[in-house]
Design a protein around this motif. Structure first.
Motif, PDB file in Angstrom:
ATOM      1  N   VAL A  51      44.169  26.349  43.781  1.00 33.53           N
ATOM      2  CA  VAL A  51      43.770  27.670  44.270  1.00 33.53           C
ATOM      3  C   VAL A  51      43.844  27.620  45.780  1.00 33.53           C
ATOM      4  O   VAL A  51      43.439  26.635  46.399  1.00 33.53           O
ATOM      5  CB  VAL A  51      42.334  28.013  43.809  1.00 33.53           C
ATOM      6  CG1 VAL A  51      41.882  29.333  44.403  1.00 33.53           C
ATOM      7  CG2 VAL A  51      42.259  28.036  42.292  1.00 33.53           C
ATOM      8  N   ARG A  52      44.385  28.671  46.378  1.00 37.74           N
ATOM      9  CA  ARG A  52      44.576  28.703  47.825  1.00 37.74           C
ATOM     10  C   ARG A  52      43.618  29.680  48.488  1.00 37.74           C
ATOM     11  O   ARG A  52      43.121  30.602  47.847  1.00 37.74           O
ATOM     12  CB  ARG A  52      46.016  29.106  48.143  1.00 37.74           C
ATOM     13  CG  ARG A  52      47.044  28.133  47.580  1.00 37.74           C
ATOM     14  CD  ARG A  52      48.446  28.650  47.725  1.00 37.74           C
ATOM     15  NE  ARG A  52      48.616  29.765  46.776  1.00 37.74           N
ATOM     16  CZ  ARG A  52      49.678  30.539  46.723  1.00 37.74           C
ATOM     17  NH1 ARG A  52      50.674  30.353  47.546  1.00 37.74           N
ATOM     18  NH2 ARG A  52      49.761  31.507  45.849  1.00 37.74           N
ATOM     19  N   ALA A  53      43.381  29.477  49.774  1.00 36.59           N
ATOM     20  CA  ALA A  53      42.590  30.436  50.545  1.00 36.59           C
ATOM     21  C   ALA A  53      43.278  31.790  50.419  1.00 36.59           C
ATOM     22  O   ALA A  53      44.499  31.886  50.486  1.00 36.59           O
ATOM     23  CB  ALA A  53      42.496  30.008  52.003  1.00 36.59           C
ATOM     24  N   GLY A  54      42.500  32.826  50.194  1.00 36.88           N
ATOM     25  CA  GLY A  54      43.028  34.168  50.009  1.00 36.88           C
ATOM     26  C   GLY A  54      43.157  34.562  48.553  1.00 36.88           C
ATOM     27  O   GLY A  54      43.281  35.747  48.242  1.00 36.88           O
ATOM     28  N   ASP A  55      43.124  33.592  47.641  1.00 41.79           N
ATOM     29  CA  ASP A  55      43.200  33.933  46.228  1.00 41.79           C
ATOM     30  C   ASP A  55      41.919  34.642  45.789  1.00 41.79           C
ATOM     31  O   ASP A  55      40.825  34.337  46.275  1.00 41.79           O
ATOM     32  CB  ASP A  55      43.382  32.684  45.358  1.00 41.79           C
ATOM     33  CG  ASP A  55      44.795  32.129  45.392  1.00 41.79           C
ATOM     34  OD1 ASP A  55      45.674  32.758  46.022  1.00 41.79           O
ATOM     35  OD2 ASP A  55      45.008  31.065  44.788  1.00 41.79           O
ATOM     36  N   LEU A  56      42.071  35.576  44.867  1.00 41.99           N
ATOM     37  CA  LEU A  56      40.941  36.269  44.261  1.00 41.99           C
ATOM     38  C   LEU A  56      40.673  35.611  42.921  1.00 41.99           C
ATOM     39  O   LEU A  56      41.558  35.542  42.070  1.00 41.99           O
ATOM     40  CB  LEU A  56      41.268  37.751  44.064  1.00 41.99           C
ATOM     41  CG  LEU A  56      41.683  38.513  45.322  1.00 41.99           C
ATOM     42  CD1 LEU A  56      42.135  39.917  44.957  1.00 41.99           C
ATOM     43  CD2 LEU A  56      40.538  38.544  46.319  1.00 41.99           C
ATOM     44  N   LEU A  57      39.457  35.110  42.740  1.00 40.74           N
ATOM     45  CA  LEU A  57      39.105  34.420  41.502  1.00 40.74           C
ATOM     46  C   LEU A  57      38.287  35.324  40.597  1.00 40.74           C
ATOM     47  O   LEU A  57      37.456  36.095  41.069  1.00 40.74           O
ATOM     48  CB  LEU A  57      38.291  33.164  41.786  1.00 40.74           C
ATOM     49  CG  LEU A  57      38.979  32.027  42.515  1.00 40.74           C
ATOM     50  CD1 LEU A  57      38.072  30.808  42.553  1.00 40.74           C
ATOM     51  CD2 LEU A  57      40.290  31.676  41.874  1.00 40.74           C
ATOM     52  N   SER A  58      38.527  35.184  39.303  1.00 39.13           N
ATOM     53  CA  SER A  58      37.696  35.811  38.274  1.00 39.13           C
ATOM     54  C   SER A  58      37.174  34.693  37.395  1.00 39.13           C
ATOM     55  O   SER A  58      37.941  33.818  36.968  1.00 39.13           O
ATOM     56  CB  SER A  58      38.508  36.792  37.434  1.00 39.13           C
ATOM     57  OG  SER A  58      38.947  37.870  38.214  1.00 39.13           O
TER      58      SER A  58
END
Length: 124
Positions: A51-58
């Motif tokens: 997962v990268r900075a800026g990703d939106l996680l659910s």
């Protein structure tokens, strides 16, 4: 996710994801128990993709099993880029065990898990 959540490789630190997973699982267990539930064990945690900075996680959590005082919770984490449309990617899964506790911190009974059968459509 922000730059503050990254590790030395520039991806989101696993511990940050573990906290999100534990928080979501605790909410699911506490709702089912109608009160406090504490983490007893992390039975399985699998990181499937970075997962990268800026990703939106659910983060989605749901009960898999309810015993007398304990509950097993399954968690699924998906990620999508904040600036791109497209399908979310599954990036982590986990199973955790919780125990419901009373005001003194002693285990207490939880409701049985109601299993809802899927609706059947069409003729046999």
């Amino acid at each position: 996710m922000s730059d503050h959540d990254t590790n030395l490789y520039g991806t989101i630190h696993g511990g940050v994801m573990m906290k999100l997973i534990d928080d979501a699982a605790a909410a699911a267990a506490g709702r089912h128990a109608d009160g406090p539930a504490v983490t007893v064990s992390v039975d399985r945690m699998t990181f499937l993709a970075p997962v990268r900075a800026g990703d939106l996680l659910s983060v989605e959590a749901g009960l898999e099993r309810a015993g007398r005082t304990s509950m097993t919770v399954g968690v699924r984490v998906t990620a999508e880029r904040w600036n791109h449309s497209g399908p979310a990617a599954e990036v982590a899964t986990a199973f955790l065990t919780f125990v419901a506790i009373d005001a003194d911190g002693s285990p207490r009974a939880v409701p049985a898990l109601d299993v809802v059968e899927p609706a059947r459509s069409g003729a046999n």
